[in-house]
Design an enzyme around this catalytic site. Sequence first.
Site, short mmCIF file in Angstrom:
data_model
loop_
_atom_site.label_atom_id
_atom_site.label_comp_id
_atom_site.label_asym_id
_atom_site.label_seq_id
_atom_site.Cartn_x
_atom_site.Cartn_y
_atom_site.Cartn_z
N GLY A 147 48.92 -38.43 58.73
CA GLY A 147 49.62 -39.47 58.16
C GLY A 147 48.88 -40.29 57.44
O GLY A 147 48.17 -39.67 56.56
N SER A 148 49.15 -41.43 57.21
CA SER A 148 48.59 -42.64 56.11
C SER A 148 47.10 -42.60 56.15
O SER A 148 46.71 -43.40 55.30
CB SER A 148 49.56 -43.95 56.36
OG SER A 148 50.92 -43.56 56.05
#
Length: 584
Positions: free
Chosen positions: A302-303
Site C-alpha cells: 500500500g502507501s
Amino acid sequence: MKSMRRIKLFAAFMLTLHVLLMGRLLQLQLVQVESYSKKKINLLEKSVKQRTQQFVIDSGRGQFLDANNQPLSYSERYVLVLFPFIQFDDQALAKLSSNIPMDLTTLQKTLKETKQPVKLTQLSLNEHQVKEINNLRLDGVFVVKEKIVKDTPLATQFIGITGENQQLFDQRYPSKSLNPLQPIGQTGLQKMFDELLLSEGNEKLMYHVDAFGRPLFGLDVKYSSPNNSFFPLNIKTTIDGDLQQELENYIDTTSLISGGILLLDIENSELKAVVSRPKITNNDPFSNPGIENLMFTQLTPGSVFKTVIAAAAIENLLVNDQETFDCDKNIYGEIEVEKMQFGQLNFKESFTKSCNAAFGELAVRLTRQNPKLIARYAEKLGVVGGVGWKGDFFHNHNYSQLEEDIGQIYTTTGTDNESVHKQTGIGQLDVQVTPLAIANMMATIARGGERFMVNGVSEVQYQNGSQFYSFDTKHLEGETISPYTAMKLQELLRSVVKSKQGTAHALSELPYEVAGKTGTAEVEIRNGTPYYHKWFAGYFPFDKPKYALVVVNTNTTYSGESAHQLFADTVNILKSRENLLYNQ
C-alpha cells in the site's frame, strides 16, 4: 554300494552347508560388522543396543542463543535420573528420599517393576539439593543438567523448525557418515545453518544388562558422548531475548491474528526482535499458516511504497514545491464522495496526507521517462532483491543468512498500461515487499542513504563458547539514493507524524520523535467485505535514529487492530527498557 554313495553325498552336502554357514558367520562377525547388507547396518551397534539401557541427556544438535548468550531454542534444568536396578536397594532408596522432596513410598511406587531409566521431571532441584544428592554417591542415581528443547521457542518462525527426513538428509549430505534419521532444519535459521548444527552423537548415560534385564556383574552406569568440545556449533543471534519475549507477550494480548513486529538496530543493521503470527502448530506445523515468517514474506505494501516513488521523483526532478495535485480525486481522476476530500495539495502535503492521485501521477511520469525507473529505485532503497547478510562463509561463496522473499514491482504483463503504473505508484496490484526490506529502507533513509545488509546472526560459536566465525556489518552492494534525497525523505516521513494533517499524527505524543509512513493495502474482497494489510513503518528517535520498526496487521477488516496502535505500544515498551537507548 548305493548306500555308501548316499552316505558320501550326504556328507558332501553337510560339509558344503557347514562351509556356507562358516562363511556367513565370518561375514557377520569379521567382514561386514559395521556395514551389513545394502542398508549398511552396523551389527556391533545393534548388538550393544540390544543389551544396553540408556538415558539421553542431549541430542547433540547445536542450539540458538540470543545477543546476550542466553538460550533461545532451549532451557536448562537439573533432572534426577534413576536406573532400574536401584529399586532393589532399599537402603539406597531411603537415603535418596531423605534428600529429595519425595517420600520413600512414592519413590518405590515410581520405580516398581520398571525396566527403563526413570526421569523424575516433577522434581525441581536447586543447587544445594544437587550437591547433597551427588555427595551420596549412590549407584544408579544421577543428577544431570538437561537441555530441554522448547516446543515453542522465542522467535519460532525466525529460528525455524526441524524434522526427520532421511531422503532430504541424503540429498544435502551425501558424503557425511552421520545418523541420517536425526532431525534436520526445515525452515528459518535451522535450515540456513543446518550443516553446522548436525549432531555427531547423543550425550547419554548407559549400562549393560543380561538377558533378564539385570545389570551385568562389575559394570556401572557409564557416561557417553562424542567427546568433542567444539562441535556441534551454536548460533548466536542478534535477537534480544528479553525484548522478544516482551513483544511476543504483548502481541498475544491484541486482536491481531496475522501479521507481526520487526525491530531493526539502525547502527549495526541487526535484527533485535522478529514476531510473526499466527503461531506455529507443533503437532503438524506444515499444515498451518503459522509456519510462515510473515516478516520475511512479501506482502502488498500500500502507501508505504509511496516512499520509493517520492525518492525517484525527487532525484529525477519530476516534482517541485510549487506544483499541486488535485487530491479530491482518485488515481483515475474520479471524485469519490465517500472518501475524504483534500483539495489541492503540494508534494509534501500529498505525502503527509497520503494522496493517491499525486503518487499515481508521479508513477506515470517516472515510467514515461524510463519504464524501469520505479524498479530501479525500489532496488536503490533495498525493497526488492533481498537485504539479508550474504557473502563467503564456511565453504559457500554466496551464503545467505536469512530465508527471505526478494519482492517484486511488476509481473511480466501489463507494464505498458498507464493504470498499472498508477496502481504501482500507490503500492497496489503487483507490488510485493517484505517487512524486513521495508525496515531496512527506513534504516537506509535514517542513515542518509547508506545501505547495509541485515544481520540476524552475529557469530557462530564452538560448544565451549569460543568464536568460530563472526558476521561483520556489510554494505549492501549496488546504487543508493543521494544524501540530499535521503534528507528530503526524512522531512517527508517526519511530517507524516508531526503535521496535524498527517496520517500518523496520532503518534506525535510518543516519548520519542517518530518519522514514518502508513500503508493500507486492499488485498481482497470476501463476501462483499474488503480485507487489508495495515502497515506502519518508521524509525526513531528522529534526530538520533536508533531503531527502524515495522508493524503490519495482515488480511484484516477496516475495523481490525490499528497499525498505529501496534507501533505506539511497541515504542512504549522500548521506552520502558530505556537502557537499550543510549543508556539514558
